[in-house]
Design a protein around this motif. Structure first.
Motif, PDB file in Angstrom:
ATOM      1  N   LEU A   1       0.834  -1.204   0.000  1.00  0.00           N
ATOM      2  CA  LEU A   1       0.000   0.000   0.000  1.00  0.00           C
ATOM      3  C   LEU A   1       0.868   1.253   0.000  1.00  0.00           C
ATOM      4  CD1 LEU A   1      -2.768   1.437   0.356  1.00  0.00           C
ATOM      5  CD2 LEU A   1      -2.462   1.173   2.826  1.00  0.00           C
ATOM      6  N   MET A   2       1.916   1.245   0.812  1.00  0.00           N
ATOM      7  CA  MET A   2       2.828   2.381   0.863  1.00  0.00           C
ATOM      8  C   MET A   2       3.523   2.600  -0.471  1.00  0.00           C
ATOM      9  SD  MET A   2       4.505   1.693   4.643  1.00  0.00           S
ATOM     10  CE  MET A   2       5.919   2.733   4.282  1.00  0.00           C
ATOM     11  N   GLU A   3       3.972   1.511  -1.093  1.00  0.00           N
ATOM     12  CA  GLU A   3       4.670   1.614  -2.379  1.00  0.00           C
ATOM     13  C   GLU A   3       3.745   2.164  -3.463  1.00  0.00           C
ATOM     14  OE1 GLU A   3       7.851  -1.197  -4.555  1.00  0.00           O
ATOM     15  OE2 GLU A   3       5.867  -2.100  -4.346  1.00  0.00           O
ATOM     16  N   MET A   4       2.507   1.688  -3.462  1.00  0.00           N
ATOM     17  CA  MET A   4       1.526   2.176  -4.437  1.00  0.00           C
ATOM     18  C   MET A   4       1.247   3.661  -4.220  1.00  0.00           C
ATOM     19  SD  MET A   4      -2.413   0.886  -4.993  1.00  0.00           S
ATOM     20  CE  MET A   4      -1.863  -0.816  -5.059  1.00  0.00           C
ATOM     21  N   ASN A   5       1.082   4.041  -2.953  1.00  0.00           N
ATOM     22  CA  ASN A   5       0.788   5.432  -2.637  1.00  0.00           C
ATOM     23  C   ASN A   5       1.956   6.335  -3.014  1.00  0.00           C
ATOM     24  OD1 ASN A   5       0.586   7.630   0.020  1.00  0.00           O
ATOM     25  ND2 ASN A   5      -1.157   7.343  -1.316  1.00  0.00           N
ATOM     26  N   GLN A   6       3.180   5.883  -2.780  1.00  0.00           N
ATOM     27  CA  GLN A   6       4.346   6.679  -3.146  1.00  0.00           C
ATOM     28  C   GLN A   6       4.408   6.896  -4.651  1.00  0.00           C
ATOM     29  OE1 GLN A   6       6.472   8.450  -1.496  1.00  0.00           O
ATOM     30  NE2 GLN A   6       7.691   9.004  -3.295  1.00  0.00           N
ATOM     31  N   GLY A   7       4.065   5.863  -5.425  1.00  0.00           N
ATOM     32  CA  GLY A   7       4.039   6.006  -6.881  1.00  0.00           C
ATOM     33  C   GLY A   7       3.058   7.077  -7.319  1.00  0.00           C
ATOM     34  N   LEU A   8       1.897   7.106  -6.683  1.00  0.00           N
ATOM     35  CA  LEU A   8       0.890   8.117  -7.016  1.00  0.00           C
ATOM     36  C   LEU A   8       1.383   9.520  -6.643  1.00  0.00           C
ATOM     37  CD1 LEU A   8      -2.310   6.241  -5.760  1.00  0.00           C
ATOM     38  CD2 LEU A   8      -1.643   6.635  -8.135  1.00  0.00           C
ATOM     39  N   LEU A   9       2.041   9.629  -5.486  1.00  0.00           N
ATOM     40  CA  LEU A   9       2.564  10.922  -5.053  1.00  0.00           C
ATOM     41  C   LEU A   9       3.656  11.426  -6.003  1.00  0.00           C
ATOM     42  CD1 LEU A   9       2.733  10.206  -1.214  1.00  0.00           C
ATOM     43  CD2 LEU A   9       1.153  11.783  -2.355  1.00  0.00           C
ATOM     44  N   GLN A  10       4.479  10.506  -6.504  1.00  0.00           N
ATOM     45  CA  GLN A  10       5.508  10.892  -7.471  1.00  0.00           C
ATOM     46  C   GLN A  10       4.864  11.405  -8.762  1.00  0.00           C
ATOM     47  OE1 GLN A  10       7.521   7.098  -7.330  1.00  0.00           O
ATOM     48  NE2 GLN A  10       9.343   7.991  -6.361  1.00  0.00           N
TER      49      GLN A  10
ATOM     50  N   LEU B   1       6.901   9.085   1.213  1.00  0.00           N
ATOM     51  CA  LEU B   1       6.905  10.396   1.855  1.00  0.00           C
ATOM     52  C   LEU B   1       5.635  10.553   2.666  1.00  0.00           C
ATOM     53  CD1 LEU B   1       4.825  12.709   0.474  1.00  0.00           C
ATOM     54  CD2 LEU B   1       6.382  12.403  -1.426  1.00  0.00           C
ATOM     55  N   ILE B   2       5.693  11.382   3.682  1.00  0.00           N
ATOM     56  CA  ILE B   2       4.495  11.708   4.451  1.00  0.00           C
ATOM     57  C   ILE B   2       4.394  13.219   4.557  1.00  0.00           C
ATOM     58  CG2 ILE B   2       4.306   9.587   5.767  1.00  0.00           C
ATOM     59  CD1 ILE B   2       5.814  10.844   8.014  1.00  0.00           C
ATOM     60  N   GLY B   3       3.181  13.696   4.712  1.00  0.00           N
ATOM     61  CA  GLY B   3       2.958  15.134   4.740  1.00  0.00           C
ATOM     62  C   GLY B   3       2.670  15.658   3.344  1.00  0.00           C
ATOM     63  N   ALA B   4       2.909  16.945   3.170  1.00  0.00           N
ATOM     64  CA  ALA B   4       2.566  17.602   1.908  1.00  0.00           C
ATOM     65  C   ALA B   4       3.551  17.294   0.793  1.00  0.00           C
ATOM     66  CB  ALA B   4       2.500  19.113   2.121  1.00  0.00           C
ATOM     67  N   GLY B   5       4.742  16.789   1.148  1.00  0.00           N
ATOM     68  CA  GLY B   5       5.748  16.515   0.126  1.00  0.00           C
ATOM     69  C   GLY B   5       6.679  17.688  -0.072  1.00  0.00           C
ATOM     70  N   GLY B   6       7.576  17.541  -1.056  1.00  0.00           N
ATOM     71  CA  GLY B   6       8.540  18.599  -1.320  1.00  0.00           C
ATOM     72  C   GLY B   6       9.626  18.681  -0.262  1.00  0.00           C
ATOM     73  N   GLY B   7       9.753  17.642   0.536  1.00  0.00           N
ATOM     74  CA  GLY B   7      10.696  17.609   1.648  1.00  0.00           C
ATOM     75  C   GLY B   7      10.031  16.940   2.831  1.00  0.00           C
ATOM     76  N   GLY B   8      10.418  17.305   4.033  1.00  0.00           N
ATOM     77  CA  GLY B   8       9.763  16.741   5.204  1.00  0.00           C
ATOM     78  C   GLY B   8      10.288  15.369   5.565  1.00  0.00           C
ATOM     79  N   CYS B   9       9.373  14.444   5.868  1.00  0.00           N
ATOM     80  CA  CYS B   9       9.746  13.116   6.342  1.00  0.00           C
ATOM     81  C   CYS B   9       9.456  12.032   5.317  1.00  0.00           C
ATOM     82  CB  CYS B   9       8.982  12.783   7.623  1.00  0.00           C
ATOM     83  SG  CYS B   9       9.765  13.366   9.130  1.00  0.00           S
ATOM     84  N   VAL B  10      10.200  10.946   5.443  1.00  0.00           N
ATOM     85  CA  VAL B  10       9.928   9.722   4.695  1.00  0.00           C
ATOM     86  C   VAL B  10       9.688   8.620   5.716  1.00  0.00           C
ATOM     87  CG1 VAL B  10      10.852   7.987   3.120  1.00  0.00           C
ATOM     88  CG2 VAL B  10      11.307  10.408   2.710  1.00  0.00           C
ATOM     89  N   LEU B  11       8.606   7.886   5.528  1.00  0.00           N
ATOM     90  CA  LEU B  11       8.267   6.775   6.407  1.00  0.00           C
ATOM     91  C   LEU B  11       8.806   5.481   5.808  1.00  0.00           C
ATOM     92  CD1 LEU B  11       6.581   5.425   8.718  1.00  0.00           C
ATOM     93  CD2 LEU B  11       4.669   5.387   7.107  1.00  0.00           C
ATOM     94  N   THR B  12       9.555   4.718   6.581  1.00  0.00           N
ATOM     95  CA  THR B  12      10.059   3.418   6.146  1.00  0.00           C
ATOM     96  C   THR B  12       9.517   2.349   7.084  1.00  0.00           C
ATOM     97  OG1 THR B  12      12.110   4.333   5.231  1.00  0.00           O
ATOM     98  CG2 THR B  12      12.119   1.990   5.776  1.00  0.00           C
ATOM     99  N   LEU B  13       8.908   1.320   6.520  1.00  0.00           N
ATOM    100  CA  LEU B  13       8.340   0.230   7.308  1.00  0.00           C
ATOM    101  C   LEU B  13       9.445  -0.753   7.692  1.00  0.00           C
ATOM    102  CD1 LEU B  13       5.786  -1.166   8.420  1.00  0.00           C
ATOM    103  CD2 LEU B  13       5.610  -2.363   6.212  1.00  0.00           C
TER     104      LEU B  13
END
Length: 313
Positions: free
Chosen positions: A225-234, A259-271
């Motif tokens: 789910l995280m990988e899919m969501n990251q692809g959409l955010l990219q 990534l988490i938050g609005a993007g453009g920087g900030g945090c990256v969540l790793t499981l």
């Protein structure tokens, strides 16, 4: 009597941009906290001020109670049980009080949080002299819901010293609030978030307020789910070169990140899977820190807002 509150950070596994438009997001609390302690100043101290100390940035603000009364001539703390939005006129009065603190340009981002504090305090407790101290384990503006955790902790602390909720003052250690009290805390926290962000979704303060939000998927499905969501955010264009560096680094160890938050920087969540060895975790952290990144480890098991009390000596 000093009340102490801790409110957890949040992560969004999927839907952080869609939730602002009313869609569903998958979110959870984590065990990184913002702490607030609040106590009324005793008459013997002969100090008629309202103080706010931000320990992490070594700043302290104070307002004479008389000045607050002048700014809010119709102040009525009896509205504590009925949260309402900050009016434009009140917002201007708060802005004037904050402006007099002459916050330096380097810390100007804190002004909205100070404004939220003034609005919540005067709405819930009126003009009583008091001191609030804030400490946080959360990095600011990194997508972990630092402002929401602040508003939840402030609201809970102020309500705990009001007549609007029931607390067992004799109980030692951290205790949870009743469901009806959590609802009131959450509503006030949302009003504080509106002062900071304008039109927040309400997800951040809700996750920070309530107990564990269940994550029912197994680790592999959660990672997918995280990988899919990251692809959409990219595809949306909200990633960043630094984020991509983190993604490439963790991918070498077959770990899922987003990534988490609005993007453009900030945090990256790793499981980090339950069975992942400590050696691998240390290697990943070392490599990321070599690239200049700060690493925090947190469990997806953070409880909602909690309260404890300390008796005055």
């Amino acid at each position: 009597m000093e009340v102490r509150i801790r409110a957890p950070a949040k992560i969004i596994l999927a839907g952080e941009h869609a939730v602002v438009h009313g869609s569903t997001a998958v979110a959870a609390a984590i065990d990184l906290y913002t702490y607030v302690s609040l106590s009324f100043l005793s008459p013997s101290e002969n100090d008629q001020t309202l103080k706010l100390q931000l320990k992490d940035v070594s700043l302290e603000f104070s307002w004479p109670v008389a000045r607050i009364k002048d700014a809010f001539p119709n102040l009525d703390s009896s509205v504590a049980s009925s949260p309402s939005s900050c009016s434009l006129e009140t917002h201007k009065s708060i802005a004037s009080l904050v402006e007099k603190q002459k916050i330096l340009e380097a810390n100007i981002g804190l002004a909205s949080g100070v404004s939220a504090f003034l609005w919540l305090y005067t709405s819930i407790l009126g003009c009583k002299p008091a001191k609030a101290v804030v400490h946080s384990e959360l990095p600011l503006g990194a997508g972990l819901g630092s402002s929401a955790a602040l508003c939840v902790a402030l609201s809970a602390a102020m309500l705990s010293l009001s007549d609007s909720i029931s607390i067992d003052f004799s109980q030692r250690g951290w205790q949870i609030f009743r469901d009806s009290d959590l609802e009131l805390v959450n509503k006030w926290a949302f009003e504080g978030e509106k002062i900071i962000h304008g039109k927040p979704s309400g997800v951040d303060n809700t996750v920070s307020t309530y107990d564990d939000l269940a994550i029912t998927e197994n680790e592999e499905k959660m990672g997918e789910l995280m990988e899919m969501n990251q692809g959409l955010l990219q595809c949306m264009g909200v990633s960043h070169s630094s984020i991509e560096t983190v993604l490439r680094t963790t991918a070498k160890y077959k770990l899922y990140s987003k990534l988490i938050g609005a993007g453009g920087g900030g945090c990256v969540l790793t499981l980090l899977p339950t069975l992942l060895s400590g050696t691998v975790i240390s290697k990943v952290i070392a490599e990321l820190e070599t690239c200049g990144f700060q690493c925090l480890i947190a469990g997806i098991r953070g409880k909602g807002v909690e309260v404890s009390f300390a008796r005055s000596s």
